[in-house]
Design a protein around this motif. Structure first.
Motif, PDB file in Angstrom:
ATOM      1  N   PRO A  80      -3.392   2.778 -26.651  1.00 38.97           N
ATOM      2  CA  PRO A  80      -3.354   1.331 -26.864  1.00 38.97           C
ATOM      3  C   PRO A  80      -3.176   0.969 -28.329  1.00 38.97           C
ATOM      4  O   PRO A  80      -3.656   1.672 -29.222  1.00 38.97           O
ATOM      5  CB  PRO A  80      -4.730   0.868 -26.350  1.00 38.97           C
ATOM      6  CG  PRO A  80      -5.610   2.069 -26.464  1.00 38.97           C
ATOM      7  CD  PRO A  80      -4.730   3.261 -26.267  1.00 38.97           C
ATOM      8  N   SER A  81      -2.498  -0.158 -28.580  1.00 37.34           N
ATOM      9  CA  SER A  81      -2.244  -0.651 -29.937  1.00 37.34           C
ATOM     10  C   SER A  81      -2.408  -2.170 -29.935  1.00 37.34           C
ATOM     11  O   SER A  81      -1.486  -2.897 -29.595  1.00 37.34           O
ATOM     12  CB  SER A  81      -0.834  -0.264 -30.395  1.00 37.34           C
ATOM     13  OG  SER A  81      -0.509  -0.883 -31.620  1.00 37.34           O
ATOM     14  N   TYR A  82      -3.609  -2.626 -30.332  1.00 39.22           N
ATOM     15  CA  TYR A  82      -3.925  -4.053 -30.247  1.00 39.22           C
ATOM     16  C   TYR A  82      -4.553  -4.595 -31.522  1.00 39.22           C
ATOM     17  O   TYR A  82      -5.324  -5.549 -31.487  1.00 39.22           O
ATOM     18  CB  TYR A  82      -4.875  -4.312 -29.069  1.00 39.22           C
ATOM     19  CG  TYR A  82      -4.202  -4.109 -27.740  1.00 39.22           C
ATOM     20  CD1 TYR A  82      -3.513  -5.147 -27.114  1.00 39.22           C
ATOM     21  CD2 TYR A  82      -4.243  -2.869 -27.104  1.00 39.22           C
ATOM     22  CE1 TYR A  82      -2.882  -4.955 -25.895  1.00 39.22           C
ATOM     23  CE2 TYR A  82      -3.622  -2.672 -25.883  1.00 39.22           C
ATOM     24  CZ  TYR A  82      -2.942  -3.713 -25.279  1.00 39.22           C
ATOM     25  OH  TYR A  82      -2.321  -3.521 -24.081  1.00 39.22           O
ATOM     26  N   CYS A 178      -8.201  -4.921 -23.158  1.00 36.23           N
ATOM     27  CA  CYS A 178      -6.822  -4.454 -23.337  1.00 36.23           C
ATOM     28  C   CYS A 178      -6.801  -2.996 -23.790  1.00 36.23           C
ATOM     29  O   CYS A 178      -5.950  -2.208 -23.342  1.00 36.23           O
ATOM     30  CB  CYS A 178      -6.094  -5.336 -24.344  1.00 36.23           C
ATOM     31  SG  CYS A 178      -5.685  -6.982 -23.735  1.00 36.23           S
ATOM     32  N   ARG A 179      -7.698  -2.633 -24.676  1.00 40.91           N
ATOM     33  CA  ARG A 179      -7.760  -1.234 -25.125  1.00 40.91           C
ATOM     34  C   ARG A 179      -8.143  -0.301 -23.982  1.00 40.91           C
ATOM     35  O   ARG A 179      -7.785   0.873 -23.985  1.00 40.91           O
ATOM     36  CB  ARG A 179      -8.748  -1.099 -26.276  1.00 40.91           C
ATOM     37  CG  ARG A 179      -8.231  -1.663 -27.604  1.00 40.91           C
ATOM     38  CD  ARG A 179      -9.318  -1.614 -28.678  1.00 40.91           C
ATOM     39  NE  ARG A 179      -8.786  -1.830 -30.012  1.00 40.91           N
ATOM     40  CZ  ARG A 179      -8.571  -3.005 -30.572  1.00 40.91           C
ATOM     41  NH1 ARG A 179      -8.835  -4.108 -29.877  1.00 40.91           N
ATOM     42  NH2 ARG A 179      -8.087  -3.101 -31.802  1.00 40.91           N
ATOM     43  N   MET A 180      -8.876  -0.831 -23.006  1.00 37.58           N
ATOM     44  CA  MET A 180      -9.315  -0.035 -21.858  1.00 37.58           C
ATOM     45  C   MET A 180      -8.376  -0.167 -20.660  1.00 37.58           C
ATOM     46  O   MET A 180      -8.668   0.365 -19.594  1.00 37.58           O
ATOM     47  CB  MET A 180     -10.724  -0.483 -21.433  1.00 37.58           C
ATOM     48  CG  MET A 180     -11.799  -0.333 -22.495  1.00 37.58           C
ATOM     49  SD  MET A 180     -12.166   1.387 -22.901  1.00 37.58           S
ATOM     50  CE  MET A 180     -12.701   2.006 -21.314  1.00 37.58           C
ATOM     51  N   LEU A 181      -7.245  -0.847 -20.826  1.00 44.88           N
ATOM     52  CA  LEU A 181      -6.372  -1.145 -19.687  1.00 44.88           C
ATOM     53  C   LEU A 181      -5.792   0.109 -19.045  1.00 44.88           C
ATOM     54  O   LEU A 181      -5.702   0.205 -17.826  1.00 44.88           O
ATOM     55  CB  LEU A 181      -5.246  -2.076 -20.151  1.00 44.88           C
ATOM     56  CG  LEU A 181      -4.274  -2.568 -19.092  1.00 44.88           C
ATOM     57  CD1 LEU A 181      -4.992  -3.348 -17.993  1.00 44.88           C
ATOM     58  CD2 LEU A 181      -3.191  -3.440 -19.740  1.00 44.88           C
ATOM     59  N   ASN A 182      -5.339   1.053 -19.859  1.00 40.58           N
ATOM     60  CA  ASN A 182      -4.835   2.341 -19.361  1.00 40.58           C
ATOM     61  C   ASN A 182      -3.831   2.154 -18.219  1.00 40.58           C
ATOM     62  O   ASN A 182      -4.062   2.590 -17.083  1.00 40.58           O
ATOM     63  CB  ASN A 182      -6.016   3.214 -18.901  1.00 40.58           C
ATOM     64  CG  ASN A 182      -5.643   4.680 -18.705  1.00 40.58           C
ATOM     65  OD1 ASN A 182      -4.493   5.079 -18.913  1.00 40.58           O
ATOM     66  ND2 ASN A 182      -6.596   5.472 -18.293  1.00 40.58           N
ATOM     67  N   PRO A 183      -2.671   1.539 -18.485  1.00 46.78           N
ATOM     68  CA  PRO A 183      -1.721   1.236 -17.401  1.00 46.78           C
ATOM     69  C   PRO A 183      -1.247   2.469 -16.636  1.00 46.78           C
ATOM     70  O   PRO A 183      -0.893   2.356 -15.457  1.00 46.78           O
ATOM     71  CB  PRO A 183      -0.544   0.583 -18.152  1.00 46.78           C
ATOM     72  CG  PRO A 183      -1.110   0.109 -19.441  1.00 46.78           C
ATOM     73  CD  PRO A 183      -2.173   1.090 -19.799  1.00 46.78           C
ATOM     74  N   GLY A 184      -1.192   3.617 -17.293  1.00 45.78           N
ATOM     75  CA  GLY A 184      -0.720   4.818 -16.628  1.00 45.78           C
ATOM     76  C   GLY A 184      -1.777   5.602 -15.893  1.00 45.78           C
ATOM     77  O   GLY A 184      -1.514   6.697 -15.397  1.00 45.78           O
ATOM     78  N   ARG A 185      -3.006   5.033 -15.819  1.00 44.50           N
ATOM     79  CA  ARG A 185      -4.123   5.712 -15.129  1.00 44.50           C
ATOM     80  C   ARG A 185      -4.308   7.140 -15.646  1.00 44.50           C
ATOM     81  O   ARG A 185      -4.593   8.074 -14.901  1.00 44.50           O
ATOM     82  CB  ARG A 185      -3.935   5.748 -13.635  1.00 44.50           C
ATOM     83  CG  ARG A 185      -4.253   4.452 -12.889  1.00 44.50           C
ATOM     84  CD  ARG A 185      -3.216   3.386 -13.048  1.00 44.50           C
ATOM     85  NE  ARG A 185      -3.387   2.312 -12.061  1.00 44.50           N
ATOM     86  CZ  ARG A 185      -2.705   1.187 -12.094  1.00 44.50           C
ATOM     87  NH1 ARG A 185      -1.800   0.965 -13.047  1.00 44.50           N
ATOM     88  NH2 ARG A 185      -2.909   0.257 -11.190  1.00 44.50           N
TER      89      ARG A 185
END
Length: 313
Positions: A80-82, A178-185
Motif C-alpha cells: 500500500p502507498s497512502y 486503506c493500508r489494510m485493504l490488501n486487494p490481492g488477498r
C-alpha cells in the motif's frame, strides 16, 4: 440496522459507550460504502478518531472494504502507498518494489497520494504499469510481475470515505483501513506509517484477519521506505505470530531522504549515488524478508547488480 446504531454505541458517553466489535465494524463499513447518511458517517469517523481505533475495528472495516472488491490475485506481496501529501523527494520505494518483482514475486502496489503527484510520476518514469480498473491487475501481473492499482478507480466508495478528510479537516481511520485493504488477498504485506503508534495496531489487525507475513515501519514520509542512516523498529507478523525487530543503520552518514540531486530513472540507469542505493536496497531487503526470502539483503544486492549489468549491456 442503520449506521446510527453504531454511532450510539460509540457516543453514549462516559461509562456507557464502547468500541465496536469486529462484526459491528464490518457492518458499519458496509453501510458507509453503501451510501449511509453523510452526517452519520462523519459522526462515526470522528467519534472513532477521538476514542482511538481498536484492532478489532480496523479488522472489521478492512474485511468489509475488501469484500466489496473483485478478486485480483494471485499476489505475492501487497504494497500500500497512502502517504498523501507527505512524500519527500523521489519515491525510492518504487525501485525497491521493482526489485522484489524481479525476484519472481508478484507485487501489487495500491494507493492514493492526494495532491502529491510524485508517486504517480515515479510509476511513469520507471515503467510500472497502472491498472485502469481491478480487472486489469491479473494480466498486468502476468506480464510484468508488478502493477499499481489506483484506489479512486478500484474502490470509488472507499475513496469517497478517504476524501472526507478534506471535508472534516482531520485524518480518520479510513487511512489505516486503506493500508489494510490488501486487494490481492496476499498473505504478505509491507506497510509504512507516519505515526509510530499505528505500527502495532496494524499488526494486531492483520493477525485477526489471518495474515501470515507483515512488516510495518515508520517510513519516509509515511511510505514503506527505509532511511539507511537511521535505526528503526519494525513490527508485524512472521508466520502469523506477532513480531518485532530493531534494525540498525545501514550507512554511517546523516542525511535526509529529501537531500538528493539524483532522480529515479538516473539511479536505475546506474548513477553513482550510494545513499540512494542503500535506500532502495534496504527497503527491498525488508520487503523480500517479508515475502519469505531467506537471504534478503544478498538477494537484493544480486538483483540490483543484475540490473546494472543489464543496463551496461
Amino acid at each position: 440496522m442503520s449506521l446510527a446504531t453504531h454511532v450510539r454505541t460509540l457516543g453514549r458517553g462516559p461509562g456507557r459507550s464502547r468500541s465496536l466489535t469486529r462484526e459491528e465494524a464490518a457492518e458499519a463499513m458496509a453501510l458507509m460504502l453503501d451510501g449511509a447518511a453523510p452526517e452519520a458517517v462523519g459522526a462515526l469517523l470522528m467519534l472513532l478518531r477521538m476514542k482511538g481505533e481498536t484492532a478489532d475495528e480496523i479488522a472489521g472495516f478492512a474485511e468489509a472494504a475488501q469484500a466489496a472488491l473483485p478478486e485480483v490475485g494471485p499476489v505475492d506481496l501487497d504494497w500500500p502507498s497512502y502517504a498523501a501529501g507527505r512524500t519527500r523527494g523521489a519515491p525510492w520505494f518504487l525501485l525497491s518494489a521493482q526489485l522484489v518483482a524481479q525476484s519472481g514475486r508478484r507485487v501489487l502496489i495500491h494507493g492514493w497520494n492526494g495532491a502529491d503527484g510524485q508517486v504517480r510520476r515515479g510509476l511513469d518514469h520507471l515503467g510500472i504499469p497502472v491498472a485502469a480498473h481491478a480487472g486489469d491487475v491479473r494480466p498486468l501481473l502476468d506480464r510484468h510481475g508488478i502493477a499499481y492499482l489506483p484506489l479512486e478507480t478500484a474502490h470509488p466508495a472507499l475513496f469517497a470515505l478517504l476524501s472526507l478528510r478534506d471535508t472534516l479537516g482531520l485524518r480518520s481511520c479510513i487511512n489505516t483501513v486503506c493500508r489494510m485493504l490488501n486487494p490481492g488477498r496476499s498473505g504478505a504485506s509491507v506497510q509504512g506509517v507516519f505515526h509510530p503508534s499505528y505500527r502495532l495496531l496494524q499488526a494486531d489487525a492483520a493477525a485477526r484477519l489471518g495474515w501470515r507475513q507483515l512488516s510495518v515501519i515508520k517510513g519516509g514520509g509515511g511510505e514503506f521506505e527505509r532511511n539507511p542512516a537511521k535505526a528503526m523498529d519494525a513490527f508485524g507478523l512472521r508466520d502469523g505470530t506477532l513480531w518485532q525487530q530493531s534494525l540498525s543503520p545501514l550507512i554511517d552518514e546523516t542525511r535526509r531522504l529529501s537531500e538528493s540531486a539524483v532522480g529515479l530513472a538516473a539511479l536505475r540507469e546506474g548513477a553513482d549515488a550510494p545513499f540512494e542505493q542503500r535506500i532502495v536496497l534496504g527497503t527491498a531487503a525488508l520487503a523480500l524478508a517479508t515475502a519469505g526470502e531467506p537471504a534478503p539483503m544478498t538477494t537484493a544486492r544480486a538483483l540490483w547488480d543484475g540490473r546494472a549489468r543489464s543496463n551496461a549491456a
